[in-house]
Design an enzyme around this catalytic site. Structure first.
Site, PDB file in Angstrom:
ATOM      1  N   GLU A 148     -11.007   5.820  -6.244  1.00 48.45           N
ATOM      2  CA  GLU A 148     -10.501   7.193  -6.243  1.00 48.45           C
ATOM      3  C   GLU A 148     -11.099   8.015  -7.392  1.00 48.45           C
ATOM      4  O   GLU A 148     -11.447   9.178  -7.221  1.00 48.45           O
ATOM      5  CB  GLU A 148      -8.974   7.185  -6.385  1.00 48.45           C
ATOM      6  CG  GLU A 148      -8.239   6.517  -5.244  1.00 48.45           C
ATOM      7  CD  GLU A 148      -6.805   6.214  -5.635  1.00 48.45           C
ATOM      8  OE1 GLU A 148      -6.549   5.077  -6.095  1.00 48.45           O
ATOM      9  OE2 GLU A 148      -5.959   7.106  -5.500  1.00 48.45           O
TER      10      GLU A 148
ATOM     11  N   ASP B 202      -4.947  -5.738  -8.979  1.00 48.57           N
ATOM     12  CA  ASP B 202      -5.432  -6.297  -7.710  1.00 48.57           C
ATOM     13  C   ASP B 202      -6.936  -6.009  -7.615  1.00 48.57           C
ATOM     14  O   ASP B 202      -7.358  -5.014  -7.034  1.00 48.57           O
ATOM     15  CB  ASP B 202      -4.643  -5.624  -6.571  1.00 48.57           C
ATOM     16  CG  ASP B 202      -5.103  -6.059  -5.196  1.00 48.57           C
ATOM     17  OD1 ASP B 202      -5.634  -7.175  -5.072  1.00 48.57           O
ATOM     18  OD2 ASP B 202      -4.925  -5.272  -4.249  1.00 48.57           O
TER      19      ASP B 202
ATOM     20  N   THR C 234      -1.467   0.287  -5.108  1.00 52.65           N
ATOM     21  CA  THR C 234      -2.088   1.043  -6.193  1.00 52.65           C
ATOM     22  C   THR C 234      -1.274   2.283  -6.516  1.00 52.65           C
ATOM     23  O   THR C 234      -0.854   3.010  -5.616  1.00 52.65           O
ATOM     24  CB  THR C 234      -3.524   1.445  -5.803  1.00 52.65           C
ATOM     25  OG1 THR C 234      -4.211   0.270  -5.403  1.00 52.65           O
ATOM     26  CG2 THR C 234      -4.252   2.101  -6.966  1.00 52.65           C
TER      27      THR C 234
ATOM     28  N   TYR D 157     -12.399  -4.918   7.009  1.00 53.47           N
ATOM     29  CA  TYR D 157     -10.967  -4.598   7.092  1.00 53.47           C
ATOM     30  C   TYR D 157     -10.433  -4.273   8.477  1.00 53.47           C
ATOM     31  O   TYR D 157      -9.224  -4.326   8.697  1.00 53.47           O
ATOM     32  CB  TYR D 157     -10.609  -3.496   6.085  1.00 53.47           C
ATOM     33  CG  TYR D 157     -10.746  -2.066   6.573  1.00 53.47           C
ATOM     34  CD1 TYR D 157      -9.603  -1.340   6.936  1.00 53.47           C
ATOM     35  CD2 TYR D 157     -11.971  -1.439   6.638  1.00 53.47           C
ATOM     36  CE1 TYR D 157      -9.714  -0.027   7.356  1.00 53.47           C
ATOM     37  CE2 TYR D 157     -12.084  -0.134   7.054  1.00 53.47           C
ATOM     38  CZ  TYR D 157     -10.952   0.578   7.425  1.00 53.47           C
ATOM     39  OH  TYR D 157     -11.058   1.867   7.838  1.00 53.47           O
TER      40      TYR D 157
ATOM     41  N   TYR E 217       0.899  -1.164   0.000  1.00 50.45           N
ATOM     42  CA  TYR E 217       0.000   0.000   0.000  1.00 50.45           C
ATOM     43  C   TYR E 217       0.930   1.204   0.000  1.00 50.45           C
ATOM     44  O   TYR E 217       0.946   2.006   0.910  1.00 50.45           O
ATOM     45  CB  TYR E 217      -0.843  -0.088   1.282  1.00 50.45           C
ATOM     46  CG  TYR E 217      -1.934   0.927   1.485  1.00 50.45           C
ATOM     47  CD1 TYR E 217      -2.993   1.043   0.592  1.00 50.45           C
ATOM     48  CD2 TYR E 217      -1.940   1.752   2.616  1.00 50.45           C
ATOM     49  CE1 TYR E 217      -4.016   1.954   0.823  1.00 50.45           C
ATOM     50  CE2 TYR E 217      -2.959   2.657   2.848  1.00 50.45           C
ATOM     51  CZ  TYR E 217      -3.998   2.752   1.948  1.00 50.45           C
ATOM     52  OH  TYR E 217      -5.027   3.646   2.182  1.00 50.45           O
TER      53      TYR E 217
ATOM     54  N   ARG F 188     -11.201   8.658   6.467  1.00 51.57           N
ATOM     55  CA  ARG F 188     -10.900   9.207   7.797  1.00 51.57           C
ATOM     56  C   ARG F 188     -10.789  10.733   7.811  1.00 51.57           C
ATOM     57  O   ARG F 188     -10.510  11.312   8.851  1.00 51.57           O
ATOM     58  CB  ARG F 188      -9.585   8.610   8.325  1.00 51.57           C
ATOM     59  CG  ARG F 188      -9.654   7.134   8.690  1.00 51.57           C
ATOM     60  CD  ARG F 188      -8.322   6.608   9.189  1.00 51.57           C
ATOM     61  NE  ARG F 188      -7.309   6.637   8.146  1.00 51.57           N
ATOM     62  CZ  ARG F 188      -7.139   5.649   7.247  1.00 51.57           C
ATOM     63  NH1 ARG F 188      -7.884   4.570   7.300  1.00 51.57           N
ATOM     64  NH2 ARG F 188      -6.214   5.752   6.324  1.00 51.57           N
TER      65      ARG F 188
ATOM     66  N   GLU G 251      -1.336  -1.691 -10.512  1.00 49.92           N
ATOM     67  CA  GLU G 251      -0.109  -1.915  -9.742  1.00 49.92           C
ATOM     68  C   GLU G 251       0.959  -2.526 -10.648  1.00 49.92           C
ATOM     69  O   GLU G 251       0.672  -3.017 -11.738  1.00 49.92           O
ATOM     70  CB  GLU G 251      -0.358  -2.896  -8.579  1.00 49.92           C
ATOM     71  CG  GLU G 251      -1.466  -2.455  -7.643  1.00 49.92           C
ATOM     72  CD  GLU G 251      -1.511  -3.238  -6.330  1.00 49.92           C
ATOM     73  OE1 GLU G 251      -0.478  -3.835  -5.950  1.00 49.92           O
ATOM     74  OE2 GLU G 251      -2.586  -3.244  -5.700  1.00 49.92           O
TER      75      GLU G 251
ATOM     76  N   GLN H 180     -14.619  -5.079   1.519  1.00 51.13           N
ATOM     77  CA  GLN H 180     -13.448  -4.522   2.219  1.00 51.13           C
ATOM     78  C   GLN H 180     -13.873  -3.574   3.350  1.00 51.13           C
ATOM     79  O   GLN H 180     -13.333  -3.639   4.457  1.00 51.13           O
ATOM     80  CB  GLN H 180     -12.580  -3.773   1.202  1.00 51.13           C
ATOM     81  CG  GLN H 180     -11.232  -3.308   1.735  1.00 51.13           C
ATOM     82  CD  GLN H 180     -10.379  -2.664   0.629  1.00 51.13           C
ATOM     83  OE1 GLN H 180     -10.769  -2.617  -0.540  1.00 51.13           O
ATOM     84  NE2 GLN H 180      -9.207  -2.187   1.005  1.00 51.13           N
TER      85      GLN H 180
ATOM     86  N   HIS I  59      -2.429   7.417  -3.669  1.00 54.44           N
ATOM     87  CA  HIS I  59      -3.524   6.460  -3.438  1.00 54.44           C
ATOM     88  C   HIS I  59      -3.873   6.408  -1.952  1.00 54.44           C
ATOM     89  O   HIS I  59      -5.048   6.512  -1.568  1.00 54.44           O
ATOM     90  CB  HIS I  59      -3.115   5.074  -3.940  1.00 54.44           C
ATOM     91  CG  HIS I  59      -4.078   3.984  -3.549  1.00 54.44           C
ATOM     92  ND1 HIS I  59      -5.325   3.852  -4.124  1.00 54.44           N
ATOM     93  CD2 HIS I  59      -3.988   2.991  -2.630  1.00 54.44           C
ATOM     94  CE1 HIS I  59      -5.955   2.811  -3.585  1.00 54.44           C
ATOM     95  NE2 HIS I  59      -5.166   2.270  -2.672  1.00 54.44           N
TER      96      HIS I  59
ATOM     97  N   LYS J 287      -9.936  -9.051  -1.382  1.00 53.61           N
ATOM     98  CA  LYS J 287      -8.803  -9.139  -2.298  1.00 53.61           C
ATOM     99  C   LYS J 287      -8.558 -10.573  -2.767  1.00 53.61           C
ATOM    100  O   LYS J 287      -7.566 -10.830  -3.441  1.00 53.61           O
ATOM    101  CB  LYS J 287      -7.534  -8.646  -1.587  1.00 53.61           C
ATOM    102  CG  LYS J 287      -7.653  -7.254  -1.008  1.00 53.61           C
ATOM    103  CD  LYS J 287      -7.573  -6.206  -2.087  1.00 53.61           C
ATOM    104  CE  LYS J 287      -7.405  -4.817  -1.483  1.00 53.61           C
ATOM    105  NZ  LYS J 287      -7.089  -3.834  -2.507  1.00 53.61           N
TER     106      LYS J 287
HETATM  107 MN    MN Z   1      -3.630  -3.587  -3.924  1.00 55.80          MN
END
Ligand code: MN
Length: 418
Positions: free
Chosen positions: A360, A230, A346, A241, A127, A141, A200, A237, A132, A250
């Site tokens: 996004e 991915d 990403t 998560y 990540y 958040r 990716e 998710q 991203h 995933k």
């Molecule tokens: Mn990924």
């Protein structure tokens, strides 16, 4: 660096993905040939099994190309990697005296079906793209807490599944999963409604290690790179998560491009990682330019319709190199194996048109994209074909990755039907 000329004419154009400078490694079959290793040159493939059987490739005591995967070549280590690349260059260069020997071993790519180029030992996804992580963090958040406190100090990752890595061209069935709508008190088991792509790069580990390795050792252990999608179920998710990260979101599939572009072919395109406001700890520090200048793009084609380019960015946007990710991965003593696949995370650039996921691009589904067909998308719809494209651009030539493509099939009617 300029175009190196080959006697294979289709390899001598500025727009071929596979000039003599590239020589990527894949596995192919035809109507008459079983799956076997091959090397792309222009619009052709050199049959490595036949070349070895005829004694044209003879680098090791034991055969390397009697199996349909490149792991055995990787296991031989960097001296053999270099010797093989040099031998291939000699055989395929414009001034080669071996043209008559090699020409009968070339198969048209149009007649070939591509397979997984390696046996993936284990798969880890990171990540490590700052734009991203900032975009996703802002959505989840708020802008103040977008990057978690650890993000600028370690490349965050999770252990994925090698079992679900598939080669480009494999159809992807929309998954079912446990979803929790904000309007409902309890979750429900339903087909994913927010299925997404992630642009990716995948780094392939070519040397095993058993204990912590340095960034330089990690760079030396990387065999090559592929494009990697991915596939991500955002609604699964969002519910699953916390606190251990992605799991079933995933696990449906991860697609890779069929040609492993070697680290050697990418050498002229090395670039440094971006500016850092916090110095990394010594064991993760950059020791030289370890990213690559690789132009990347994603196209989306609704079923039976023209494709629209939905994003364009560059691998040089990564905050951490694959070498830093591999060094970090090994730092606890975790053994790393030949054939391990590391997803970069990403890759998004700073502007809206450079975002590497629909999450996004549509800002969490709030801002639908308009395709060239006039249709709109927030997330993927059944029948959509997603294709990743990538190439490093040299002076009158490129080091192309080919494409990494997949088409979304509708969810099964009843996933538990027997
Ligand atoms: Mn990924």
């Amino acid at each position: 660096m300029t175009l190196m000329k080959s006697w294979v004419e289709s390899a001598n154009t500025a727009d071929t993905d596979f000039p003599l400078n590239n020589l990527p490694y894949g596995v192919f079959s035809t109507l008459t040939l079983d799956a076997r290793c091959g090397v792309a040159i222009g619009d052709m493939i050199l049959d490595m099994q036949a070349a070895e059987e005829q004694g044209i490739i003879d680098l090791t005591d034991d055969p390397l190309f009697d199996v349909p995967f490149w792991n055995e070549v990787m296991e031989e280590g960097p001296a053999v990697w270099t010797a093989l690349r040099n031998r291939l260059k000699d055989l395929l260069a414009a001034n080669s005296s071996d043209q008559a020997l090699i020409a009968p071993l070339l198969i048209s790519q149009a007649d070939a079906e591509m397979h997984m180029p390696l046996v993936v030992s284990e798969y880890t996804d990171f990540y490590a793209g700052r734009h991203h992580a900032t975009n996703v963090g802002t959505m989840f958040r708020g802008a103040e807490n977008a990057l978690p406190p650890n993000w600028l100090h370690i490349p965050i990752g999770y252990n994925g599944r090698a079992s679900s890595v598939v080669v480009s061209g494999t159809d992807i069935c929309r998954p079912w999963g446990q979803l929790k709508s904000p309007n409902h008190e309890l979750p429900a088991f339903l087909p994913c409604r927010r299925f997404d792509l992630e642009l990716e790069m995948g780094a392939i580990v070519g040397m095993s290690s058993d204990g912590p390795i340095s960034v330089d050792e990690a760079d030396g252990a990387i065999f090559g790179y592929v494009l990697l999608n991915d596939w991500s179920a955002r609604d699964i998710q969002a519910w699953e998560y916390q606190p251990l990260g992605p799991f079933q979101a995933k696990a449906t599939a991860t697609s890779i491009s069929p040609w492993i572009v070697t680290k050697a072919a990418l050498e002229p395109f090395r670039t440094p990682t971006p500016h850092r406001e916090f110095e990394l700890l010594d064991h993760l520090k950059d020791t030289g330019p370890m990213l690559y200048d690789i132009d990347l793009a994603v196209t989306l084609a609704p079923q039976g319709k023209a494709a629209t380019t939905i994003t364009q960015t560059n691998y040089n946007e990564m905050y951490y190199s694959a070498a830093q990710q591999l060094a970090h991965h090994s730092s606890s003593g975790c053994p790393m194996n030949v054939g391990d696949l590391l997803g970069s995370g990403t890759i998004s650039g700073p502007t809206k048109s450079e975002r590497g996921s629909l999450l996004e691009l549509s800002w969490g589904g709030k801002e639908p994209l308009t395709l060239e067909t006039g249709e709109t998308r927030t997330f993927l719809e059944d029948g959509d074909t997603v294709t990743l494209h990538g190439a490093a651009k040299g002076d009158g030539y490129k080091i192309g990755f080919g494409t990494c493509t997949g088409t979304i099939l509708p969810a099964l009617k009843d996933p538990y039907a027997r």
